[in-house]
Design a protein around this motif. Sequence first.
Motif: not given
Length: 264
Positions: A158-159, A145, A240, A250
């Motif tokens: 974002t994930g 992340y 996410e 997120d």
Amino acid sequence: MAFTRATGKHRRPSRPSLVNRTTARAAGVAALATSGVVGALAAPALATESAVEQTGLTPVISIGESLAEQIDAQAAAQEQAAEQAAAEKRIEAAEKRAAAAAKKLAEERVKQEREVKARAAREAERKRLNAYVAPISGSYISTGYQAGGGIWSSGSHTGVDFHAASGTTVHAVGSGTVVEAGWGGSYGNNIVIKMIDGTYTQYGHLSSINVSVGQTVTPGQQIGLSGATGNVTGPHLHFEARTTPDYGSDINPVAYLRSHGVNV
């Protein structure tokens, strides 16, 4: 000289006739017959007729006493039989009550066992629906992340990416409702699910999608297959966790999964 026959109170009493004596004996036997004995001693009574003529009512009285003893014995036997029958009925009634009580107890026990099993099943189902799993079984995170790099439009990841060959089963991480299922731009084929805790999870770069918008999913349910659609350098699953269904909300997906008991 003429003689006249004595009349009035000076008349000599005559000897009782045989008819009268026989009538008296018959009356005595009839009286005994009304006590329940009809024919058992009729013959002996007649056999003693000559003795009756000689001694009067003494044989009839003896016969009456013998009959009374037999009647008393018969009555006692009948009473004993009646008491035994009543006792047997009481025992039978008690046995029926005991059997009914045992049946009711067994039914209550079966009912309680069913209720216990039903509660256990409901509890197990509740736990299952509230459980969380990893989106890819037996995989690992290949990109973490907020990793930096020019390949992400936001400047950071974002994930997280789970290592997976194309065609690997992708699972819903928990219970929820599908709010997006289709093409997601740089995410390729993607799915977004609103989870039961109010958060959202996203699954990107899928080779195929197996759910539709509005569908309810459960933990571990297959929702698609991993792939390399969208902006990717190779097959994997982009996962996410979000506070809304939209890009930019997120949160740390590893912390999210771990907070729900998933070891990643």
